[in-house]
Design a protein around this motif. Structure first.
Motif, mmCIF file in Angstrom:
data_model
loop_
_atom_site.group_PDB
_atom_site.id
_atom_site.type_symbol
_atom_site.label_atom_id
_atom_site.label_comp_id
_atom_site.label_asym_id
_atom_site.label_seq_id
_atom_site.Cartn_x
_atom_site.Cartn_y
_atom_site.Cartn_z
ATOM 1 N N SER A 1 0.842 -1.193 0.000
ATOM 2 C CA SER A 1 0.000 0.000 0.000
ATOM 3 C C SER A 1 0.876 1.241 0.000
ATOM 4 C CB SER A 1 -0.893 -0.029 1.250
ATOM 5 O OG SER A 1 -1.639 1.163 1.357
ATOM 6 N N GLY A 2 0.600 2.183 -0.912
ATOM 7 C CA GLY A 2 1.372 3.426 -0.943
ATOM 8 C C GLY A 2 1.588 3.916 -2.367
ATOM 9 N N ILE A 3 2.604 4.647 -2.659
ATOM 10 C CA ILE A 3 3.456 5.235 -1.624
ATOM 11 C C ILE A 3 2.761 6.503 -1.168
ATOM 12 C CG2 ILE A 3 5.697 6.276 -1.138
ATOM 13 C CD1 ILE A 3 6.862 4.441 -3.329
ATOM 14 N N ASN A 4 2.363 6.558 0.092
ATOM 15 C CA ASN A 4 1.566 7.681 0.560
ATOM 16 C C ASN A 4 2.333 8.996 0.492
ATOM 17 O OD1 ASN A 4 -0.976 8.542 1.807
ATOM 18 N ND2 ASN A 4 0.364 9.215 3.475
ATOM 19 N N ALA A 5 1.622 10.046 0.074
ATOM 20 C CA ALA A 5 2.189 11.399 0.109
ATOM 21 C C ALA A 5 1.978 11.961 1.505
ATOM 22 C CB ALA A 5 1.522 12.287 -0.938
ATOM 23 N N GLY A 6 2.938 11.737 2.385
ATOM 24 C CA GLY A 6 2.822 12.181 3.770
ATOM 25 C C GLY A 6 3.119 11.051 4.721
ATOM 26 N N GLU A 7 3.520 11.439 5.933
ATOM 27 C CA GLU A 7 3.992 10.439 6.880
ATOM 28 C C GLU A 7 2.864 9.606 7.475
ATOM 29 O OE1 GLU A 7 5.337 13.894 9.026
ATOM 30 O OE2 GLU A 7 4.748 12.924 10.902
ATOM 31 N N ASN A 8 3.208 8.391 7.858
ATOM 32 C CA ASN A 8 2.345 7.554 8.681
ATOM 33 C C ASN A 8 3.205 7.043 9.829
ATOM 34 O OD1 ASN A 8 -0.410 7.411 7.641
ATOM 35 N ND2 ASN A 8 0.604 6.738 5.759
ATOM 36 N N LEU A 9 3.474 7.959 10.752
ATOM 37 C CA LEU A 9 4.358 7.688 11.881
ATOM 38 C C LEU A 9 3.563 7.701 13.177
ATOM 39 C CD1 LEU A 9 7.160 10.187 10.802
ATOM 40 C CD2 LEU A 9 7.342 7.687 10.750
ATOM 41 N N ALA A 10 4.105 7.024 14.198
ATOM 42 C CA ALA A 10 3.519 7.080 15.543
ATOM 43 C C ALA A 10 2.014 6.795 15.472
ATOM 44 C CB ALA A 10 3.816 8.430 16.174
ATOM 45 N N ASP A 11 1.209 7.619 16.137
ATOM 46 C CA ASP A 11 -0.235 7.363 16.217
ATOM 47 C C ASP A 11 -0.982 7.678 14.933
ATOM 48 O OD1 ASP A 11 -0.301 7.004 19.350
ATOM 49 O OD2 ASP A 11 0.869 8.779 18.884
ATOM 50 N N ASP A 12 -0.289 8.200 13.923
ATOM 51 C CA ASP A 12 -0.913 8.369 12.595
ATOM 52 C C ASP A 12 -1.524 7.057 12.134
ATOM 53 O OD1 ASP A 12 0.166 10.919 12.545
ATOM 54 O OD2 ASP A 12 1.854 10.349 11.256
ATOM 55 N N SER B 1 5.267 5.006 2.982
ATOM 56 C CA SER B 1 4.887 6.421 3.031
ATOM 57 C C SER B 1 6.121 7.296 2.894
ATOM 58 C CB SER B 1 4.199 6.754 4.365
ATOM 59 O OG SER B 1 3.063 5.934 4.576
ATOM 60 N N GLN B 2 5.969 8.382 2.142
ATOM 61 C CA GLN B 2 7.042 9.363 1.996
ATOM 62 C C GLN B 2 6.717 10.556 2.891
ATOM 63 O OE1 GLN B 2 10.132 9.871 -0.045
ATOM 64 N NE2 GLN B 2 10.110 11.449 1.546
ATOM 65 N N VAL B 3 7.555 10.804 3.895
ATOM 66 C CA VAL B 3 7.342 11.950 4.778
ATOM 67 C C VAL B 3 7.549 13.231 3.972
ATOM 68 C CG1 VAL B 3 8.070 13.111 6.905
ATOM 69 C CG2 VAL B 3 8.168 10.606 6.742
ATOM 70 N N ASP C 1 7.308 20.894 5.205
ATOM 71 C CA ASP C 1 7.316 22.239 4.629
ATOM 72 C C ASP C 1 6.744 22.249 3.209
ATOM 73 O OD1 ASP C 1 8.548 23.138 6.964
ATOM 74 O OD2 ASP C 1 10.527 22.607 6.179
ATOM 75 N N GLY C 2 5.715 21.472 2.987
ATOM 76 C CA GLY C 2 4.981 21.557 1.732
ATOM 77 C C GLY C 2 5.546 20.763 0.578
ATOM 78 N N GLY C 3 6.757 20.227 0.686
ATOM 79 C CA GLY C 3 7.233 19.434 -0.442
ATOM 80 C C GLY C 3 8.666 19.013 -0.300
ATOM 81 N N ASN C 4 9.087 18.056 -1.014
ATOM 82 C CA ASN C 4 10.420 17.496 -1.110
ATOM 83 C C ASN C 4 10.337 16.326 -2.075
ATOM 84 O OD1 ASN C 4 9.363 16.506 1.901
ATOM 85 N ND2 ASN C 4 10.140 14.807 0.692
ATOM 86 N N GLY C 5 9.109 16.083 -2.566
ATOM 87 C CA GLY C 5 8.914 15.041 -3.556
ATOM 88 C C GLY C 5 9.112 13.660 -2.971
ATOM 89 N N PHE C 6 9.231 12.695 -3.880
ATOM 90 C CA PHE C 6 9.349 11.294 -3.496
ATOM 91 C C PHE C 6 10.780 10.795 -3.668
ATOM 92 C CE2 PHE C 6 4.814 11.689 -4.084
ATOM 93 C CZ PHE C 6 4.274 10.792 -3.185
ATOM 94 N N GLY C 7 11.758 11.697 -3.606
ATOM 95 C CA GLY C 7 13.144 11.329 -3.896
ATOM 96 C C GLY C 7 13.656 10.179 -3.050
ATOM 97 N N ALA C 8 13.442 10.246 -1.734
ATOM 98 C CA ALA C 8 13.950 9.188 -0.854
ATOM 99 C C ALA C 8 13.268 7.859 -1.170
ATOM 100 C CB ALA C 8 13.735 9.573 0.610
ATOM 101 N N ALA C 9 11.948 7.905 -1.376
ATOM 102 C CA ALA C 9 11.211 6.674 -1.695
ATOM 103 C C ALA C 9 11.679 6.108 -3.032
ATOM 104 C CB ALA C 9 9.711 6.949 -1.733
ATOM 105 N N VAL D 1 6.602 1.263 6.612
ATOM 106 C CA VAL D 1 7.861 1.893 6.176
ATOM 107 C C VAL D 1 7.609 3.365 5.885
ATOM 108 C CG1 VAL D 1 9.671 1.899 4.413
ATOM 109 C CG2 VAL D 1 8.644 -0.275 5.132
ATOM 110 N N ASN D 2 8.482 4.227 6.427
ATOM 111 C CA ASN D 2 8.425 5.657 6.111
ATOM 112 C C ASN D 2 9.780 6.121 5.594
ATOM 113 O OD1 ASN D 2 5.816 7.364 7.254
ATOM 114 N ND2 ASN D 2 6.103 5.404 8.290
ATOM 115 N N PHE D 3 9.745 6.945 4.527
ATOM 116 C CA PHE D 3 10.968 7.500 3.950
ATOM 117 C C PHE D 3 11.122 8.942 4.421
ATOM 118 C CE2 PHE D 3 9.391 4.185 1.155
ATOM 119 C CZ PHE D 3 10.528 3.408 0.973
#
Ligand code: MN
Length: 251
Positions: free
Chosen positions: A90-101, A125-127, A130-138, A162-164
């Motif tokens: 499932s993914g790659i989500n635009a935004g984090e899914n960390l902790a209680d998310d 999920s790609q963290v 500040d509004g953007g950084n794209g999916f580079g790490a993912a 998994v979070n990037f």
């Protein structure tokens, strides 16, 4: 290997196109079944009060007019007559899914639906900060995370989250296996305003969420530029409380 790909951002989301590219490196037998529209924050909801429809977008490529859970549930019931897939991603989500998310996340809930059916499942999920950084790490690292995960036998009724981190691929420090952290949502922003008809409305925001950066958590790993890998289980029982509560009710 037969893989079911899904997400919660909808079948047309850029992060999903990236997931399709990455999954193609691992298998030629891929089935797509996503929500037709964005369903971020849908959690593990199943649509019960109205029908859902399966829309075909191509060979083994479908969207469902419902939630991420609807999409995976319907896919497993209708698109795999010869037996279930070997993996759900499932993914790659635009935004984090960390902790209680995790408790709100449609991305993770879609993977949970796979785990409920005893199919190994991974949420990506790609963290974004500040509004953007794209999916580079993912883009640069997803295959490197998936390859080892596909070699291990995941425990039944578990999934992997998994979070990037929000940095370019060449600035990612590595991969850490960590536990779920803690967000204080009590201070999360709610925007209050007046609609064009003069009625008050509220809109949930994502700003100002307190992060508790305990050692060994997903939040800490991301904050330090690492990819976080967290195994999750469907059993939400808090075992230490069983005895405490049982004693209280035995009085
Ligand atoms: Mn989403």
């Amino acid at each position: 290997m037969r893989i079911l790909l899904t997400n919660d951002d909808g079948i047309h989301a850029p992060g999903f196109a990236l997931l399709e590219e990455i999954a193609a490196q691992f298998s030629e037998d891929i089935t797509v079944c996503c929500p037709a529209e964005e369903q971020s924050g849908a959690g593990h909801s199943l649509t019960l009060h109205m029908p859902v429809r399966l829309q075909q977008h191509g060979p083994r490529r479908f969207a469902v007019t419902g939630t991420p859970t609807d999409a995976v549930n319907l896919a497993l019931r209708t698109l795999f007559p010869d037996g279930p897939p070997d993996l759900v991603i499932s993914g790659i989500n635009a935004g984090e899914n960390l902790a209680d998310d995790i408790t709100y996340s449609g991305t993770i809930s879609a993977a949970m639906e796979g785990a409920l059916a005893n199919i190994p499942a991974i949420a990506l999920s790609q963290v974004v900060r500040d509004g953007g950084n794209g999916f580079g790490a993912a883009r640069g690292w997803a295959a490197k995370v998936l390859a080892p995960l596909l070699e291990v036998t995941m425990a039944r009724r578990t999934l992997v989250n998994v979070n990037f981190p929000p940095v370019p691929a060449d600035e990612v420090k590595g991969i850490r296996v960590v536990r779920q952290g803690f967000h204080d949502y009590s201070r999360g922003a709610v925007v209050e305003s007046i609609d064009p008809r003069g009625r008050k409305y509220y809109w949930f925001g994502l700003e100002d969420i307190e992060q508790t950066l305990d050692r060994g958590t997903d939040l800490e790993a991301i904050n330090e530029g690492f990819i976080s890998v967290t195994p999750l289980q469907l059993d939400l029982t808090h075992y230490p409380s069983i005895d405490t509560l049982a004693e209280r009710f035995a009085r």
